[in-house]
Design a protein around this motif. Structure first.
Motif, PDB file in Angstrom:
ATOM      1  N   ALA A  28      58.284  46.577  51.149  1.00  3.70           N
ATOM      2  CA  ALA A  28      57.691  45.244  51.987  1.00  3.70           C
ATOM      3  C   ALA A  28      58.650  44.791  52.891  1.00  3.70           C
ATOM      4  CB  ALA A  28      57.093  44.398  50.973  1.00  3.70           C
ATOM      5  N   LEU A  29      60.111  44.847  52.543  1.00  7.23           N
ATOM      6  CA  LEU A  29      60.917  44.117  53.319  1.00  7.23           C
ATOM      7  C   LEU A  29      61.136  45.235  54.737  1.00  7.23           C
ATOM      8  CD1 LEU A  29      62.941  41.803  54.157  1.00  7.23           C
ATOM      9  CD2 LEU A  29      64.558  43.088  52.635  1.00  7.23           C
ATOM     10  N   ALA A  30      61.419  46.612  53.998  1.00  7.33           N
ATOM     11  CA  ALA A  30      61.694  47.499  54.926  1.00  7.33           C
ATOM     12  C   ALA A  30      60.579  47.437  56.405  1.00  7.33           C
ATOM     13  CB  ALA A  30      61.835  48.838  54.348  1.00  7.33           C
ATOM     14  N   ALA A  31      59.447  47.419  55.938  1.00 10.96           N
ATOM     15  CA  ALA A  31      58.226  47.513  56.703  1.00 10.96           C
ATOM     16  C   ALA A  31      58.558  46.277  57.610  1.00 10.96           C
ATOM     17  CB  ALA A  31      57.053  47.449  55.833  1.00 10.96           C
ATOM     18  N   LYS A  32      58.675  44.991  56.988  1.00 10.64           N
ATOM     19  CA  LYS A  32      58.696  43.818  57.661  1.00 10.64           C
ATOM     20  C   LYS A  32      59.727  44.060  58.880  1.00 10.64           C
ATOM     21  CE  LYS A  32      60.191  39.020  56.962  1.00 10.64           C
ATOM     22  NZ  LYS A  32      60.803  38.185  56.032  1.00 10.64           N
ATOM     23  N   LEU A  33      61.005  44.391  58.299  1.00 11.15           N
ATOM     24  CA  LEU A  33      62.156  44.544  59.235  1.00 11.15           C
ATOM     25  C   LEU A  33      61.764  45.584  60.352  1.00 11.15           C
ATOM     26  CD1 LEU A  33      65.342  45.010  56.776  1.00 11.15           C
ATOM     27  CD2 LEU A  33      64.428  43.076  58.205  1.00 11.15           C
ATOM     28  N   GLY A  34      60.974  46.525  59.927  1.00 14.76           N
ATOM     29  CA  GLY A  34      60.602  47.338  61.130  1.00 14.76           C
ATOM     30  C   GLY A  34      59.710  46.860  62.124  1.00 14.76           C
ATOM     31  N   GLU A  35      58.984  45.820  61.619  1.00 13.02           N
ATOM     32  CA  GLU A  35      57.862  45.157  62.650  1.00 13.02           C
ATOM     33  C   GLU A  35      58.647  44.452  63.400  1.00 13.02           C
ATOM     34  OE1 GLU A  35      55.118  43.260  60.112  1.00 13.02           O
ATOM     35  OE2 GLU A  35      54.359  45.148  59.264  1.00 13.02           O
ATOM     36  N   GLY A  36      59.694  44.030  63.084  1.00 10.34           N
ATOM     37  CA  GLY A  36      60.732  43.031  63.767  1.00 10.34           C
ATOM     38  C   GLY A  36      61.657  43.819  64.647  1.00 10.34           C
ATOM     39  N   GLY A  37      61.393  45.362  64.704  1.00 11.86           N
ATOM     40  CA  GLY A  37      62.305  45.714  65.649  1.00 11.86           C
ATOM     41  C   GLY A  37      63.449  46.544  65.109  1.00 11.86           C
ATOM     42  N   VAL A  38      63.690  46.313  63.820  1.00 11.36           N
ATOM     43  CA  VAL A  38      64.930  46.961  62.983  1.00 11.36           C
ATOM     44  C   VAL A  38      64.669  48.249  62.500  1.00 11.36           C
ATOM     45  CG1 VAL A  38      66.445  46.517  61.064  1.00 11.36           C
ATOM     46  CG2 VAL A  38      65.643  44.354  62.405  1.00 11.36           C
ATOM     47  N   GLN A  39      65.443  49.350  62.689  1.00  8.82           N
ATOM     48  CA  GLN A  39      65.461  50.234  62.096  1.00  8.82           C
ATOM     49  C   GLN A  39      65.817  50.263  60.515  1.00  8.82           C
ATOM     50  OE1 GLN A  39      66.850  54.175  63.529  1.00  8.82           O
ATOM     51  NE2 GLN A  39      67.232  52.912  65.564  1.00  8.82           N
ATOM     52  N   ALA A  40      64.778  50.143  59.824  1.00 11.00           N
ATOM     53  CA  ALA A  40      65.065  49.974  58.082  1.00 11.00           C
ATOM     54  C   ALA A  40      64.395  51.032  57.283  1.00 11.00           C
ATOM     55  CB  ALA A  40      64.525  48.721  58.048  1.00 11.00           C
ATOM     56  N   VAL A  41      64.787  51.544  56.209  1.00 12.85           N
ATOM     57  CA  VAL A  41      64.111  52.255  55.402  1.00 12.85           C
ATOM     58  C   VAL A  41      64.538  51.746  53.927  1.00 12.85           C
ATOM     59  CG1 VAL A  41      64.410  54.275  56.801  1.00 12.85           C
ATOM     60  CG2 VAL A  41      66.115  53.679  55.053  1.00 12.85           C
ATOM     61  N   PHE A  42      63.674  51.902  53.185  1.00 12.46           N
ATOM     62  CA  PHE A  42      63.804  51.602  51.663  1.00 12.46           C
ATOM     63  C   PHE A  42      64.092  52.693  50.934  1.00 12.46           C
ATOM     64  CE2 PHE A  42      62.194  51.696  47.243  1.00 12.46           C
ATOM     65  CZ  PHE A  42      62.837  50.724  46.630  1.00 12.46           C
ATOM     66  N   GLU A  43      65.106  52.616  49.947  1.00 12.66           N
ATOM     67  CA  GLU A  43      65.688  53.607  49.068  1.00 12.66           C
ATOM     68  C   GLU A  43      65.606  53.154  47.793  1.00 12.66           C
ATOM     69  OE1 GLU A  43      66.506  56.837  49.192  1.00 12.66           O
ATOM     70  OE2 GLU A  43      67.039  57.267  51.197  1.00 12.66           O
ATOM     71  N   ARG A  44      64.970  53.803  46.873  1.00 16.14           N
ATOM     72  CA  ARG A  44      65.058  53.428  45.375  1.00 16.14           C
ATOM     73  C   ARG A  44      66.274  53.516  44.884  1.00 16.14           C
ATOM     74  NH1 ARG A  44      65.049  53.663  40.135  1.00 16.14           N
ATOM     75  NH2 ARG A  44      63.786  52.376  38.746  1.00 16.14           N
ATOM     76  N   LEU A  45      66.966  52.505  44.473  1.00 12.27           N
ATOM     77  CA  LEU A  45      68.359  52.882  43.839  1.00 12.27           C
ATOM     78  C   LEU A  45      68.311  51.773  42.651  1.00 12.27           C
ATOM     79  CD1 LEU A  45      71.395  53.591  44.213  1.00 12.27           C
ATOM     80  CD2 LEU A  45      71.741  51.384  45.336  1.00 12.27           C
ATOM     81  N   ASP A  46      68.848  52.563  41.407  1.00  8.16           N
ATOM     82  CA  ASP A  46      69.260  51.757  40.286  1.00  8.16           C
ATOM     83  C   ASP A  46      70.902  51.818  40.507  1.00  8.16           C
ATOM     84  OD1 ASP A  46      70.380  50.700  37.753  1.00  8.16           O
ATOM     85  OD2 ASP A  46      68.653  52.040  36.686  1.00  8.16           O
ATOM     86  N   VAL A  47      71.394  50.599  40.847  1.00  2.00           N
ATOM     87  CA  VAL A  47      72.978  50.749  41.035  1.00  2.00           C
ATOM     88  C   VAL A  47      73.863  51.319  39.680  1.00  2.00           C
ATOM     89  CG1 VAL A  47      73.031  48.828  42.838  1.00  2.00           C
ATOM     90  CG2 VAL A  47      73.157  48.220  40.486  1.00  2.00           C
ATOM     91  N   THR A  48      73.044  51.362  38.544  1.00  2.00           N
ATOM     92  CA  THR A  48      73.880  51.896  37.590  1.00  2.00           C
ATOM     93  C   THR A  48      73.721  53.529  37.135  1.00  2.00           C
ATOM     94  OG1 THR A  48      71.864  51.665  36.000  1.00  2.00           O
ATOM     95  CG2 THR A  48      73.082  49.844  36.112  1.00  2.00           C
ATOM     96  N   SER A  49      72.965  53.923  38.179  1.00  2.00           N
ATOM     97  CA  SER A  49      72.825  55.568  38.173  1.00  2.00           C
ATOM     98  C   SER A  49      73.660  56.218  39.173  1.00  2.00           C
ATOM     99  CB  SER A  49      71.413  55.818  38.584  1.00  2.00           C
ATOM    100  OG  SER A  49      71.091  57.194  38.726  1.00  2.00           O
ATOM    101  N   GLU A  50      74.563  57.145  38.710  1.00  2.00           N
ATOM    102  CA  GLU A  50      75.316  57.806  39.594  1.00  2.00           C
ATOM    103  C   GLU A  50      74.448  58.809  40.314  1.00  2.00           C
ATOM    104  OE1 GLU A  50      78.345  59.677  36.899  1.00  2.00           O
ATOM    105  OE2 GLU A  50      79.635  60.026  38.913  1.00  2.00           O
ATOM    106  N   ALA A  51      73.553  59.155  39.767  1.00  2.00           N
ATOM    107  CA  ALA A  51      72.573  60.424  40.384  1.00  2.00           C
ATOM    108  C   ALA A  51      71.750  59.504  41.840  1.00  2.00           C
ATOM    109  CB  ALA A  51      71.407  60.793  39.778  1.00  2.00           C
ATOM    110  N   ASP A  52      71.371  58.203  41.320  1.00  4.81           N
ATOM    111  CA  ASP A  52      70.428  57.848  42.227  1.00  4.81           C
ATOM    112  C   ASP A  52      71.601  57.310  43.776  1.00  4.81           C
ATOM    113  OD1 ASP A  52      68.601  57.349  40.884  1.00  4.81           O
ATOM    114  OD2 ASP A  52      68.308  55.409  40.849  1.00  4.81           O
ATOM    115  N   TRP A  53      72.933  56.847  43.336  1.00  4.32           N
ATOM    116  CA  TRP A  53      73.902  56.670  44.201  1.00  4.32           C
ATOM    117  C   TRP A  53      74.060  58.011  45.479  1.00  4.32           C
ATOM    118  CZ3 TRP A  53      75.477  52.641  46.711  1.00  4.32           C
ATOM    119  CH2 TRP A  53      75.407  51.418  46.173  1.00  4.32           C
TER     120      TRP A  53
END
Ligand SMILES: NC(=O)c1ccc[n+]([C@@H]2O[C@H](COP(=O)([O-])OP(=O)(O)OC[C@H]3O[C@@H](n4cnc5c(N)ncnc54)[C@H](O)[C@@H]3O)[C@@H](O)[C@H]2O)c1
Length: 258
Positions: free
Chosen positions: A48-73
């Motif tokens: 939702a935040l990435a979409a809101k930023l996009g509507e405001g003209g910001v290039q934004a993407v969402f990535e699912r990241l669990d900061v405790t996961s090496e593979a996610d990083w």
């Protein structure tokens, strides 16, 4: 606030960006011209935040990241380099504070959960995101610590230890990477009006008294706003802070002064 392009053209990953301070940081960096990776475990709010930023003209993407996961990083950094062509700014903001225990009852699993998110998460951010910034030829990293790295609180064993760890980890990274063109600084908020603090207050036996006591701890006489933290992060992430590395920037309404 209007844009002055203070981080124009930069690519930024912000962890914990689906809520509170992280969301304000993602918005503020976006307003000032950065392309933003909104990284969080909360898919719905992050998208939702990435979409809101996009509507405001910001290039934004969402990535699912669990900061405790090496593979996610590894995946998120790989996707960012592929999608945006580089990485200049990393803000390690994901963290948890609710659920602290007094030491005599502290269970080890809970200690490890808080340390994993608040401290391991920053280590992995440096290890993978930081490495990508080094490879990119330079940039800036801001780690969100806390006044809890300076002042102890009851039931704060894991939280205070994790945030003090973040401050010192920041300094090691700053030292190792200064010759490589990467600045690494920490920001230490006081209590800020976010869902995290709302939940801490809600869980207190007397919520109104807890809120009043929290405010009374800040000589400025109120709690902070997410945007006030984001402004400090923006400064440290931008080239305006070109000579600042290893710094601890308190943004705490005077909390640690007494
Ligand atoms: N709010 C305050 O008063 C305050 C004060 C000092 C420091 N901080 C620090 O600021 C940071 C943000 O706090 P906030 O108040 O905005 O909290 P918040 O709860 O509003 O947001 C935290 C975000 O982190 C995400 N998150 C939690 N675990 C994660 C994980 N394993 N991987 C990825 N994302 C995860 C959550 O989904 C959430 O979106 C935290 O590191 C916190 O310790 C907050």
């Amino acid at each position: 606030m209007g844009s002055n392009g203070r981080v124009a053209g930069k690519v930024a990953i912000v962890t914990g960006a689906a809520s509170g301070i992280g969301a304000a940081i993602a918005e503020r960096l976006g307003e000032e011209g950065a392309r933003v990776v909104v990284a969080d475990i909360d898919v719905e709010a992050g998208e939702a935040l990435a979409a809101k930023l996009g509507e405001g003209g910001v290039q934004a993407v969402f990535e699912r990241l669990d900061v405790t996961s090496e593979a996610d990083w590894q995946r998120v950094v790989h996707d960012t380099l592929g999608g945006f062509g580089g990485l200049d700014i990393l803000v390690n903001c994901a963290g948890v504070a609710v659920g602290g225990q007094e030491l005599l009852q502290h269970d080890f699993a809970n200690w490890r959960r808080i340390l994993a998110i608040n401290l391991d998460g920053v280590f992995l951010g440096l290890r993978y995101g930081g490495a990508a910034i080094v490879a990119n030829g330079g940039g800036a990293i801001v780690n969100i610590s806390s006044v809890a790295s300076k002042a102890a609180v009851i039931r704060g064993a894991a939280y205070c230890a994790s945030k003090a760890g973040v401050a010192q980890l920041t300094k090691v990274a700053a030292l190792e990477w200064a010759p490589l063109g990467v600045r690494v600084n920490s920001v230490h908020p006081g209590y800020v009006e976010t869902p995290l603090v709302a939940e801490l207050i809600r869980q207190a036996p007397d919520a109104d008294a807890m809120r009043a006591a929290a405010i009374a701890r800040h000589p400025i006489g109120r709690l902070g706003l997410p945007r006030e933290i984001a402004n400090a992060v923006l400064f440290l992430a931008s080239d305006e802070a070109g000579f600042a590395t290893g710094a601890e920037l308190l943004v705490d309404g005077g909390y640690v002064l007494p």
